[in-house]
Design a protein around this motif. Structure first.
Motif, PDB file in Angstrom:
ATOM      1  N   THR A 304       0.743  -1.286   0.092  1.00 23.03           N
ATOM      2  CA  THR A 304      -0.022   0.111   0.053  1.00 23.03           C
ATOM      3  C   THR A 304       0.953   1.212  -0.173  1.00 23.03           C
ATOM      4  O   THR A 304       2.034   1.220   0.116  1.00 23.03           O
ATOM      5  CB  THR A 304      -0.843  -0.013   1.178  1.00 23.03           C
ATOM      6  OG1 THR A 304      -0.021  -0.070   2.200  1.00 23.03           O
ATOM      7  CG2 THR A 304      -1.854  -1.046   1.202  1.00 23.03           C
ATOM      8  N   GLY A 305       0.143   2.573  -0.043  1.00 24.94           N
ATOM      9  CA  GLY A 305       0.999   3.733  -0.148  1.00 24.94           C
ATOM     10  C   GLY A 305       0.229   4.812  -0.223  1.00 24.94           C
ATOM     11  O   GLY A 305       0.949   5.830  -0.679  1.00 24.94           O
ATOM     12  N   GLY A 306      -1.119   4.900  -0.188  1.00 19.72           N
ATOM     13  CA  GLY A 306      -1.995   6.001  -0.420  1.00 19.72           C
ATOM     14  C   GLY A 306      -1.916   6.781   0.646  1.00 19.72           C
ATOM     15  O   GLY A 306      -1.647   6.383   1.812  1.00 19.72           O
ATOM     16  N   GLN A 307      -2.732   8.102   0.515  1.00 19.00           N
ATOM     17  CA  GLN A 307      -2.967   9.142   1.749  1.00 19.00           C
ATOM     18  C   GLN A 307      -4.249   9.576   1.712  1.00 19.00           C
ATOM     19  O   GLN A 307      -4.661  10.099   2.754  1.00 19.00           O
ATOM     20  CB  GLN A 307      -1.795  10.298   1.493  1.00 19.00           C
ATOM     21  CG  GLN A 307      -0.426  10.052   1.122  1.00 19.00           C
ATOM     22  CD  GLN A 307      -0.182   9.523   0.028  1.00 19.00           C
ATOM     23  OE1 GLN A 307      -0.929  10.099  -1.207  1.00 19.00           O
ATOM     24  NE2 GLN A 307       0.834   8.800  -0.268  1.00 19.00           N
ATOM     25  N   GLU A 308      -5.341   9.194   0.946  1.00 20.88           N
ATOM     26  CA  GLU A 308      -6.658   9.882   1.054  1.00 20.88           C
ATOM     27  C   GLU A 308      -7.643   9.001   0.279  1.00 20.88           C
ATOM     28  O   GLU A 308      -7.125   7.749  -0.183  1.00 20.88           O
ATOM     29  CB  GLU A 308      -6.743  11.253   0.188  1.00 20.88           C
ATOM     30  CG  GLU A 308      -6.296  10.973  -1.100  1.00 20.88           C
ATOM     31  CD  GLU A 308      -6.406  12.473  -1.939  1.00 20.88           C
ATOM     32  OE1 GLU A 308      -6.265  13.250  -1.385  1.00 20.88           O
ATOM     33  OE2 GLU A 308      -6.513  12.491  -3.149  1.00 20.88           O
ATOM     34  N   VAL A 309      -8.806   9.141   0.312  1.00 19.43           N
ATOM     35  CA  VAL A 309      -9.859   8.455  -0.166  1.00 19.43           C
ATOM     36  C   VAL A 309     -10.634   9.495  -1.338  1.00 19.43           C
ATOM     37  O   VAL A 309     -10.994  10.550  -1.048  1.00 19.43           O
ATOM     38  CB  VAL A 309     -11.076   8.090   0.782  1.00 19.43           C
ATOM     39  CG1 VAL A 309     -12.153   7.402  -0.032  1.00 19.43           C
ATOM     40  CG2 VAL A 309     -10.457   6.992   1.560  1.00 19.43           C
ATOM     41  N   ARG A 310     -10.222   9.066  -2.695  1.00 19.98           N
ATOM     42  CA  ARG A 310     -10.560   9.998  -3.788  1.00 19.98           C
ATOM     43  C   ARG A 310     -12.142  10.353  -3.710  1.00 19.98           C
ATOM     44  O   ARG A 310     -12.919   8.860  -3.665  1.00 19.98           O
ATOM     45  CB  ARG A 310      -9.999   9.861  -4.761  1.00 19.98           C
ATOM     46  CG  ARG A 310      -8.451  10.155  -5.075  1.00 19.98           C
ATOM     47  CD  ARG A 310      -7.879  10.048  -6.492  1.00 19.98           C
ATOM     48  NE  ARG A 310      -6.655   9.418  -6.538  1.00 19.98           N
ATOM     49  CZ  ARG A 310      -6.196   8.307  -7.148  1.00 19.98           C
ATOM     50  NH1 ARG A 310      -7.080   7.879  -7.744  1.00 19.98           N
ATOM     51  NH2 ARG A 310      -5.100   7.861  -6.889  1.00 19.98           N
TER      52      ARG A 310
END
Length: 317
Positions: A304-310
Motif C-alpha cells: 500500500t502507499g496512499g494518503q486519501e480516499v478520492r
C-alpha cells in the motif's frame, strides 16, 4: 546507470510503505459500507457481459498500479498540466476499461460517500474479473488509501516483456515478492491480448546469428511474423496471449513448455531451476496454480502507499 538509480529509488519508496499493508482487513468496511463488494461485482459483471476483454484489462490495471507506488490507484489518475500521469506512460497506453472503475466508484459513492478508496475498488474489481473469467475467488483485504502522485516517468519500473529471469527476479524482489510470486502472477498472462511491440524482439533481428529466437516454436514464429511483419506500423496489431485468452486457466504454463509463449519474460521462467519446476507444476495442475495465484495476489495487493480516499478516481481531492 540511470535505470539502476531509479530502480533503487522506487524500491525505497515501495519498502517505506510496505508495512502499511498490515493495516488491511477483510471486514474493513463492515460497518461503514457493508455493500461495497456486491456493488463492485455488479459493475464488473455488467461490463464483462458486453466486453469479454474486460477481465484481462482490470487484472493488468491492478498489477500495473501496485508495481509503481503500491496499490494506491495512482494508475487511475489523469494527466494534468505539465504532469504526465502513469496511465499515459508507454507501458500503460494500452490499458483500458477505466470506465468500469468509474462506474463502480459512482455507485459506491451514492451510498457510502467518501468512504471507499479507488484502490480498494480496483483490487476488488481485479478479483471479480478473475472469477468471471473462470478463475478462483479470494477474500480481498481492504483499507487501502489513494495516492496523490502519478508520474508517467515511473512506469519504466514495470517489468518488461523483454526481461530475462534475473531482471524479473530483481523487479519482483524490490517489491517484497518472491520467485514463487513471480511465476504465479505471470499466470495472469493466460488472459488478454499482446501487441506486436511486446514480442517483436523474438521474431525480427533477434541477434547477430538468428533473425528469430531459436527457442520459439517454428510454427508460432511463422504465425507471429505473418501478424507482425518487419515493417508493420499497425498500432493495434498483435495476437491473443493464448488460445483461451478470455478464460482464466493454466494453458499459459503448458505453452511455455511447448515453446509457444509470446514474451521473452515468459520463456525465461524456464531458465531458473526453481521457476522451471513451478512452471511444470502449474502446467499439470490448475488447482495448484489457482492456490498459488490467490496467495500471490493477496501479497501483491497488500503493498500500500496512499494518503486519501478520492471522491473521483481520476483526480486528487
Amino acid at each position: 546507470m540511470a535505470f539502476n538509480s531509479v530502480a533503487f529509488l522506487i524500491s525505497v519508496i515501495i519498502f517505506s510503505v510496505l508495512s502499511a499493508g498490515y493495516g488491511l482487513s477483510s471486514n474493513y468496511y463492515h460497518k461503514t459500507c457493508p455493500d461495497v463488494e456486491p456493488i463492485v461485482t455488479y459493475a464488473v459483471k455488467n461490463a464483462v457481459a458486453k466486453d469479454k476483454t474486460v477481465p484481462a484489462a482490470l487484472l493488468r490495471m491492478h498489477f500495473h498500479d501496485c508495481f509503481i507506488r503500491g496499490c494506491d490507484a495512482s494508475v487511475l489518475l489523469n494527466s494534468k498540466g505539465n504532469n504526465k500521469a502513469e496511465k499515459d506512460g508507454p507501458p500503460n497506453v494500452s490499458l483500458h476499461a477505466f470506465y468500469v472503475i468509474d462506474n463502480a466508484k459512482k455507485a459506491v459513492e451514492a451510498i457510502c460517500p467518501g468512504v471507499v478508496s479507488c484502490a480498494d475498488i480496483l483490487a476488488l474489481a481485479a478479483r471479480d474479473a478473475v472469477v468471471l473469467a473462470g478463475g478462483p475467488s479470494w477474500d480481498v483485504p481492504k483499507g487501502r488509501k489513494d495516492g496523490r502522485t502519478s508520474k508517467a516517468s515511473e512506469t519504466v519500473q514495470l517489468p518488461a516483456p523483454t526481461f530475462n529471469i534475473s531482471q524479473l527476479q530483481q523487479s519482483f524482489s524490490q517489491r517484497g515478492l518472491s520467485l514463487d510470486d513471480l511465476v504465479a502472477l505471470s499466470g495472469g498472462h493466460t488472459l488478454g491480448f499482446a501487441h506486436c511491440s511486446s514480442f517483436r524482439n523474438r521474431i525480427h533481428n533477434f541477434n547477430a546469428t538468428h533473425d528469430v529466437d531459436p527457442s520459439l516454436h517454428p510454427s508460432l514464429a511463422a504465425a507471429l511474423k505473418n501478424v507482425c511483419p518487419a515493417n508493420n506500423k499497425a498500432k493495434n496489431a498483435g495476437t491473443t496471449m493464448d488460445p483461451s485468452s478470455t478464460t482464466f486457466d493454466n494453458t499459459y504454463y503448458r505453452l511455455i513448455i511447448q515453446r509457444k509463449s509470446l514474451f521473452s519474460s515468459d520463456k525465461s521462467l524456464l531458465d531458473f531451476p526453481k521457476t522451471k519446476a513451478l512452471v511444470y507444476k502449474f502446467s499439470s495442475s490448475k488447482e495448484a496454480f489457482s492456490k498459488a495465484f490467490v496467495s500471490s495476489m493477496i501479497k501483491m495487493s497488500s503493498i500500500t502507499g496512499g494518503q486519501e480516499v478520492r471522491k473521483d478516481c481520476r483526480v486528487v481531492n
